[in-house]
Design a protein around this motif. Structure first.
Motif, PDB file in Angstrom:
ATOM      1  N   TYR A  89       0.146  -1.198   0.374  1.00  0.00           N
ATOM      2  CA  TYR A  89       0.003   0.795  -0.037  1.00  0.00           C
ATOM      3  C   TYR A  89       1.189   1.419   0.555  1.00  0.00           C
ATOM      4  CZ  TYR A  89      -2.555   4.179   1.582  1.00  0.00           C
ATOM      5  OH  TYR A  89      -3.342   4.870   1.925  1.00  0.00           O
ATOM      6  N   TRP A  90       2.072   1.429   0.432  1.00  0.00           N
ATOM      7  CA  TRP A  90       2.148   2.664   1.058  1.00  0.00           C
ATOM      8  C   TRP A  90       3.610   2.650  -0.185  1.00  0.00           C
ATOM      9  CZ3 TRP A  90       1.634   6.902   3.493  1.00  0.00           C
ATOM     10  CH2 TRP A  90       0.934   5.982   4.427  1.00  0.00           C
ATOM     11  N   GLN A  91       3.743   1.267  -0.561  1.00  0.00           N
ATOM     12  CA  GLN A  91       5.147   1.371  -1.852  1.00  0.00           C
ATOM     13  C   GLN A  91       4.469   2.022  -3.216  1.00  0.00           C
ATOM     14  OE1 GLN A  91       5.303  -2.612  -4.084  1.00  0.00           O
ATOM     15  NE2 GLN A  91       7.554  -2.194  -2.696  1.00  0.00           N
ATOM     16  N   SER A  92       2.911   1.628  -2.986  1.00  0.00           N
ATOM     17  CA  SER A  92       2.408   2.076  -4.078  1.00  0.00           C
ATOM     18  C   SER A  92       1.983   3.743  -4.241  1.00  0.00           C
ATOM     19  CB  SER A  92       1.120   1.124  -4.242  1.00  0.00           C
ATOM     20  OG  SER A  92       1.367   0.017  -4.855  1.00  0.00           O
ATOM     21  N   LYS A  93       2.208   4.484  -3.086  1.00  0.00           N
ATOM     22  CA  LYS A  93       1.681   5.853  -3.139  1.00  0.00           C
ATOM     23  C   LYS A  93       2.695   6.763  -4.545  1.00  0.00           C
ATOM     24  CE  LYS A  93      -0.279   7.002   1.347  1.00  0.00           C
ATOM     25  NZ  LYS A  93      -1.319   7.596   0.409  1.00  0.00           N
ATOM     26  N   PRO A  94       2.410   7.740  -4.856  1.00  0.00           N
ATOM     27  CA  PRO A  94       3.115   8.262  -5.333  1.00  0.00           C
ATOM     28  C   PRO A  94       4.141   9.156  -3.982  1.00  0.00           C
ATOM     29  CG  PRO A  94       0.943   8.652  -5.995  1.00  0.00           C
ATOM     30  CD  PRO A  94       1.134   7.708  -5.405  1.00  0.00           C
ATOM     31  N   GLU A  95       3.812  10.102  -3.296  1.00  0.00           N
ATOM     32  CA  GLU A  95       4.188  10.809  -1.876  1.00  0.00           C
ATOM     33  C   GLU A  95       5.521   9.826  -1.703  1.00  0.00           C
ATOM     34  OE1 GLU A  95       1.245   9.642  -2.470  1.00  0.00           O
ATOM     35  OE2 GLU A  95      -0.643  11.694  -1.500  1.00  0.00           O
ATOM     36  N   ILE A  96       5.486   8.438  -1.715  1.00  0.00           N
ATOM     37  CA  ILE A  96       6.360   7.573  -1.608  1.00  0.00           C
ATOM     38  C   ILE A  96       7.655   8.052  -2.713  1.00  0.00           C
ATOM     39  CG2 ILE A  96       7.573   5.358  -0.770  1.00  0.00           C
ATOM     40  CD1 ILE A  96       5.814   6.930   1.495  1.00  0.00           C
ATOM     41  N   VAL A  97       7.230   7.900  -3.520  1.00  0.00           N
ATOM     42  CA  VAL A  97       8.400   7.913  -5.095  1.00  0.00           C
ATOM     43  C   VAL A  97       8.861   9.005  -4.844  1.00  0.00           C
ATOM     44  CG1 VAL A  97       8.801   8.142  -7.612  1.00  0.00           C
ATOM     45  CG2 VAL A  97       6.762   6.999  -6.596  1.00  0.00           C
ATOM     46  N   PHE A  98       8.150  10.568  -4.951  1.00  0.00           N
ATOM     47  CA  PHE A  98       9.243  11.998  -4.280  1.00  0.00           C
ATOM     48  C   PHE A  98       9.780  11.661  -2.716  1.00  0.00           C
ATOM     49  CE2 PHE A  98       8.205  16.173  -2.173  1.00  0.00           C
ATOM     50  CZ  PHE A  98       8.754  16.729  -3.164  1.00  0.00           C
ATOM     51  N   ALA A  99       8.930  11.480  -2.201  1.00  0.00           N
ATOM     52  CA  ALA A  99       9.976  11.232  -0.888  1.00  0.00           C
ATOM     53  C   ALA A  99      10.936  10.459  -0.911  1.00  0.00           C
ATOM     54  CB  ALA A  99       8.950  10.549   0.319  1.00  0.00           C
ATOM     55  N   VAL A 100      11.667   9.535  -1.771  1.00  0.00           N
ATOM     56  CA  VAL A 100      13.012   8.882  -1.788  1.00  0.00           C
ATOM     57  C   VAL A 100      13.463   9.481  -2.659  1.00  0.00           C
ATOM     58  CG1 VAL A 100      13.907   6.376  -2.370  1.00  0.00           C
ATOM     59  CG2 VAL A 100      11.362   6.642  -1.722  1.00  0.00           C
ATOM     60  N   ARG A 101      12.526  10.368  -3.536  1.00  0.00           N
ATOM     61  CA  ARG A 101      13.629  10.893  -4.332  1.00  0.00           C
ATOM     62  C   ARG A 101      14.468  12.451  -3.377  1.00  0.00           C
ATOM     63  NH1 ARG A 101      10.882  14.409  -7.077  1.00  0.00           N
ATOM     64  NH2 ARG A 101      12.826  14.868  -7.861  1.00  0.00           N
ATOM     65  N   LYS A 102      13.545  12.194  -3.019  1.00  0.00           N
ATOM     66  CA  LYS A 102      14.129  13.434  -1.911  1.00  0.00           C
ATOM     67  C   LYS A 102      15.283  12.952  -0.828  1.00  0.00           C
ATOM     68  CE  LYS A 102      11.796  16.786   0.842  1.00  0.00           C
ATOM     69  NZ  LYS A 102      11.311  17.577   1.663  1.00  0.00           N
ATOM     70  N   ILE A 103      15.138  12.192  -0.519  1.00  0.00           N
ATOM     71  CA  ILE A 103      16.368  11.586   0.371  1.00  0.00           C
ATOM     72  C   ILE A 103      17.340  11.264  -0.689  1.00  0.00           C
ATOM     73  CG2 ILE A 103      16.645   9.183   1.478  1.00  0.00           C
ATOM     74  CD1 ILE A 103      13.885   9.053   2.525  1.00  0.00           C
ATOM     75  N   ILE A 104      17.378  10.801  -1.818  1.00  0.00           N
ATOM     76  CA  ILE A 104      18.110  10.650  -2.755  1.00  0.00           C
ATOM     77  C   ILE A 104      19.242  11.361  -2.857  1.00  0.00           C
ATOM     78  CG2 ILE A 104      19.099   9.803  -5.257  1.00  0.00           C
ATOM     79  CD1 ILE A 104      17.190   8.005  -4.951  1.00  0.00           C
ATOM     80  N   VAL A 105      18.712  12.693  -3.134  1.00  0.00           N
ATOM     81  CA  VAL A 105      19.254  13.733  -3.076  1.00  0.00           C
ATOM     82  C   VAL A 105      20.338  13.548  -1.816  1.00  0.00           C
ATOM     83  CG1 VAL A 105      19.375  16.698  -3.266  1.00  0.00           C
ATOM     84  CG2 VAL A 105      17.864  15.088  -4.449  1.00  0.00           C
ATOM     85  N   VAL A 106      19.577  14.191  -0.479  1.00  0.00           N
ATOM     86  CA  VAL A 106      20.481  14.328   0.830  1.00  0.00           C
ATOM     87  C   VAL A 106      21.677  13.207   0.512  1.00  0.00           C
ATOM     88  CG1 VAL A 106      20.610  13.861   3.395  1.00  0.00           C
ATOM     89  CG2 VAL A 106      18.483  15.282   2.409  1.00  0.00           C
ATOM     90  N   ALA A 107      21.780  11.910   0.242  1.00  0.00           N
ATOM     91  CA  ALA A 107      22.647  11.406  -0.017  1.00  0.00           C
ATOM     92  C   ALA A 107      23.228  11.717  -0.781  1.00  0.00           C
ATOM     93  CB  ALA A 107      21.852   9.772   0.263  1.00  0.00           C
ATOM     94  N   GLY A 108      22.654  12.130  -1.938  1.00  0.00           N
ATOM     95  CA  GLY A 108      23.399  12.783  -2.920  1.00  0.00           C
ATOM     96  C   GLY A 108      24.541  13.879  -2.036  1.00  0.00           C
ATOM     97  N   ALA A 109      24.184  14.278  -1.517  1.00  0.00           N
ATOM     98  CA  ALA A 109      24.806  15.808  -1.199  1.00  0.00           C
ATOM     99  C   ALA A 109      25.938  14.791  -0.527  1.00  0.00           C
ATOM    100  CB  ALA A 109      24.031  16.746  -0.694  1.00  0.00           C
ATOM    101  N   LEU A 110      25.894  14.407   0.357  1.00  0.00           N
ATOM    102  CA  LEU A 110      27.211  13.724   1.376  1.00  0.00           C
ATOM    103  C   LEU A 110      27.625  12.871   0.570  1.00  0.00           C
ATOM    104  CD1 LEU A 110      24.682  11.451   4.425  1.00  0.00           C
ATOM    105  CD2 LEU A 110      26.014  13.443   4.720  1.00  0.00           C
ATOM    106  N   LEU A 111      27.647  11.984  -0.603  1.00  0.00           N
ATOM    107  CA  LEU A 111      28.425  11.509  -1.184  1.00  0.00           C
ATOM    108  C   LEU A 111      29.106  12.663  -1.520  1.00  0.00           C
ATOM    109  CD1 LEU A 111      26.774   8.095  -2.693  1.00  0.00           C
ATOM    110  CD2 LEU A 111      28.467   8.079  -1.424  1.00  0.00           C
ATOM    111  N   ASP A 112      28.896  13.962  -2.355  1.00  0.00           N
ATOM    112  CA  ASP A 112      29.683  14.338  -2.870  1.00  0.00           C
ATOM    113  C   ASP A 112      30.859  15.242  -2.205  1.00  0.00           C
ATOM    114  OD1 ASP A 112      30.455  15.997  -5.676  1.00  0.00           O
ATOM    115  OD2 ASP A 112      28.056  17.581  -4.565  1.00  0.00           O
TER     116      ASP A 112
END
Length: 289
Positions: A89-112
């Protein structure tokens, strides 16, 4: 300020198999991203949305099915068993796609902040489900940075309306050279990359000629050092190869939003594994996140 570039441990190092270390790395990154804000009224979910996001990502990280996530991981994350239907149910919510995208940006900044990049790379790839006849291809655009010995993503997008739409969503502000193939030889895309601070090295599309920013990009591409540098753009595609080697090239799902969530979770898992492989102490991320 960046410290000296760390040595990257082997991708086969057992540290990346430790689900507890992965969770310890993931939790503060999720908190820092603050990825989900509840809208409107209604009862709150039994567990925080951040917990469900953590469970979804760790399920992909550990290469589990939803039932495997229920049995093996839900008690670790939520302190009680969470049914696989709830995870779906949570995996199929568009808001979760948006949320994971935001987390990827933060993780990318850490790697950067840890790694010294040589150039930025922009490309997309397509994923599909096992039921090919009933599934539309799901395309993801990824902005990668290439460093000595590794590649790390810093942003993604699932938008497909225009050429420039996923570029605006996936590419953060930056500096240096960004390489892309002839698909991105489009005026608004080139203009956007210039305004974000990059020097675009884009393979010319022979059927397109007009536009101030295109002509400017063509002059940059014509320089011998840039034509030679463009040949190295294939290094940026190693992320897609790593994901295919790790997870395969298809997803056993029909729901497009769920597939987007799973793709984003796999890219985030790749980032977490890379953070675990750096020589810096993991505790630093946990204490100061």
């Amino acid at each position: 300020m960046k410290r000296g570039a760390p040595n990257i441990k082997s991708r086969w190092d057992t540290i990346v198999e430790d689900i507890n270390l992965a969770r310890k790395m993931l939790k503060p990154i999720i908190r820092r991203a603050n990825p989900y804000k509840k809208k409107g009224r209604g009862t709150n979910p039994k567990h925080s949305v951040e917990k469900y996001i953590e469970l979804i990502v760790l399920t992909e990280y550990d290469e589990r099915t939803l039932r495997g996530g229920e049995v093996r991981l839900s008690k670790l994350v939520c302190n009680e068993r969470v049914d696989h239907s709830v995870i779906h149910y949570w995996q199929s919510k568009p808001e979760i796609v948006f949320a994971v995208r935001k987390i990827i940006v933060v993780a990318g900044a850490l790697l950067d902040g840890l790694l010294t990049s040589l150039f930025t790379f922009l490309d997309s790839t397509k994923f599909t489900g096992w039921e090919v006849k009933d599934m539309k291809l799901v395309e993801v655009t990824v902005c990668n940075k290439i460093a000595n010995g590794t590649v790390y993503p810093i942003g993604i997008s699932f938008l497909r309306d225009t050429v420039v739409a996923p570029v605006k969503e996936a590419v953060p502000k930056g500096t240096g050279k960004i390489k892309a193939d002839a698909w991105y030889d489009e005026i608004e895309t080139i203009k956007t990359l210039f305004k974000l601070g990059y020097i675009p090295i884009i393979c010319p599309n022979k059927g397109r000629y007009s536009g101030f920013y295109r002509r400017k990009a063509r002059e940059i591409y014509k320089l011998p050092e840039n034509r030679l540098a463009y040949r190295q753009r294939g290094r940026g595609e190693s992320l897609f190869g790593s994901l295919t080697n790790e997870y395969g090239d298809r997803l056993n799902a029909k729901n497009v939003i769920a597939i987007q969530t799973r793709i984003a979770s796999r890219i985030l898992s790749y980032q977490i594994k890379l953070l675990l492989r750096t020589e810096y102490e993991i505790v630093l991320f946990v204490r100061h996140a």
